[in-house]
Design a protein around this motif. Sequence first.
Motif, PDB file in Angstrom:
ATOM      1  N   CYS A   1       3.761  16.604  -0.287  1.00  0.00           N
ATOM      2  CA  CYS A   1       4.519  15.722  -1.907  1.00  0.00           C
ATOM      3  C   CYS A   1       5.751  14.846  -0.779  1.00  0.00           C
ATOM      4  O   CYS A   1       5.668  13.447  -0.751  1.00  0.00           O
TER       5      CYS A   1
ATOM      6  N   GLU B   1       2.013   7.590  -5.938  1.00  0.00           N
ATOM      7  CA  GLU B   1       0.702   9.171  -6.934  1.00  0.00           C
ATOM      8  C   GLU B   1       1.272   9.967  -5.985  1.00  0.00           C
ATOM      9  O   GLU B   1       1.313  10.642  -7.073  1.00  0.00           O
TER      10      GLU B   1
ATOM     11  N   VAL C   1       0.865  -1.391   0.013  1.00  0.00           N
ATOM     12  CA  VAL C   1      -0.095  -0.049   0.269  1.00  0.00           C
ATOM     13  C   VAL C   1       0.429   1.116   0.261  1.00  0.00           C
ATOM     14  O   VAL C   1       0.474   2.133  -0.677  1.00  0.00           O
ATOM     15  N   LYS C   2       2.271   1.276   1.280  1.00  0.00           N
ATOM     16  CA  LYS C   2       2.898   2.857   1.139  1.00  0.00           C
ATOM     17  C   LYS C   2       3.440   2.170  -0.436  1.00  0.00           C
ATOM     18  O   LYS C   2       4.206   3.713  -1.301  1.00  0.00           O
TER      19      LYS C   2
ATOM     20  N   ARG D   1       1.023   4.409  -3.016  1.00  0.00           N
ATOM     21  CA  ARG D   1       0.712   5.863  -2.612  1.00  0.00           C
ATOM     22  C   ARG D   1       2.326   6.741  -2.836  1.00  0.00           C
ATOM     23  O   ARG D   1       2.191   7.713  -3.015  1.00  0.00           O
TER      24      ARG D   1
ATOM     25  N   ILE E   1       6.258   8.985   4.751  1.00  0.00           N
ATOM     26  CA  ILE E   1       6.772   7.454   3.490  1.00  0.00           C
ATOM     27  C   ILE E   1       7.234   6.036   4.087  1.00  0.00           C
ATOM     28  O   ILE E   1       7.175   5.134   4.408  1.00  0.00           O
TER      29      ILE E   1
ATOM     30  N   ASN F   1       5.648  14.154   2.417  1.00  0.00           N
ATOM     31  CA  ASN F   1       4.488  13.437   2.230  1.00  0.00           C
ATOM     32  C   ASN F   1       5.759  11.930   2.209  1.00  0.00           C
ATOM     33  O   ASN F   1       5.570  10.860   2.838  1.00  0.00           O
TER      34      ASN F   1
END
Length: 485
Positions: A106, A86, A79-80, A83, A113, A109
């Motif tokens: 961004c 993205e 999932v990470k 992300r 992550i 973030n």
Amino acid sequence: MVDSNENKEDMKRKYRPFINLWEWCSPEFKELIKKLMVLIRHGVDDNSKNIKIEPIEDFKRLLSGWKQAQQIIADELIVKLARIQELEKEKKLAHSSKDYETKNQCIRNVKNIKSEIIILRKCIDSIVWMLLNNEHSAIRRLPINGNPDNLSAFNINDSMASANEINADPMAIAIITDITTFVHTGDLLALIPNKGIALIELKSGKKNIEFSKAAKFAVMSECNHFEEEYTKGFDKKDLKHYQRTKRQVERGRNVIEAISTGSGFDNLFQSPVKILDKNFQPDFYTDKIIGLWNKVYNGKSWAITDINECLFIGAYSNANMGFIGFNGWMDGCKISGRIFNILDSFSDPLSRPFFSLNLPDKLLLDIIDGNLIVVLCFDQKLFVDRANKKYPKLYKILNFPPEIIDTTNMLSINGKGIASCVENESSFIGIGYETRIIFDQQYPDNLIDWSYKMSDLKKEYDKKKSTEKNKAQRKLKKARKRSRT
């Protein structure tokens, strides 16, 4: 005139060890880590705490916890990673439209992550460490030169199917090596009943399987004629493919050989290795850290101690107090050495992971929740002074020889190495000593005693004692003979 920016950078560098790693983490991520901590340290809770569990059943429960933890971590990583992709696209769009606020957000973030990914991977590292009995000599054989990172959603999914086949056995476990931070040999690290620890390369496709079998034969037989004949018709692509497969086989052999025999070739430093610590019996000072924690837990704002005159530890209830108090203590006592936060193990692939520390769960949780900060400082000069006081001339301070190119991996004082004499050669001490002292919480004296045990100084002492004993025995025999006559 001192540049104010330099002052700021120096202050930032000094303050870094007192910052809590978990401050930026979301409450949800912290709760996930706490759940993983229980699974990794204790296994699956079957609500039978008051029932005596047989050792085998307890072991199965522990393995089951590790398997669950690996699945949770694998899912989170996928999932990470998605992300991050993205966010990278959003960043490019924001840059194109000159929306710098969104672009910077961004970037922040993505950084956060990636930090979460490191924490999750260190949880898997903890499982590997426990699988290998927290044995440094085995752990340090698993990385390879260049520190490659093959983390990807494809690799995780590709390996998980095979891992799950092994994990169906309640007495076995397979760990996906790509989700660790330091295991660069094999696709799976497995514990299999009646076989022990195994490094497994996963191969699919006719050519992959064929090359793998040929490479194994070439490495094990060491037959150059076979390899010449086998590869003489290969084009460049197939030759590269075969050679890559052969390197994988060689790395696996090097690991197994070094761990099982104590000597071989080190894949990380690309040099011969001789493991001298296979019978090393560590002695830990974890009770000292627990004692400091108890003082803070019971209401004190801080607690400090020193160990073996060269290791200094502070426990604090907040970062600012720790920064002022510990740095003041070090400056006042003229202690030199890097200041570590106990959480710095997250950035060191070869140190014992945080969740593998032999410390109470509640202490670790207090660190995660920001209620406790533990910092440590190891003074290498004081370490040498203490060693030479205990065993005169055990350590010498020498210029590094030309063959030691990267001296950052060695203990040093003013740019010179710390060495003892082993088998008539100067043996320089690696940074692993500091890692054991800081992150394994081993007594410095424990490592001094081990250095002495391995050194020529001990051999000379034993030889002298043996000579004296033989002289005494001969003298006694002569005395007895005279008394009989």
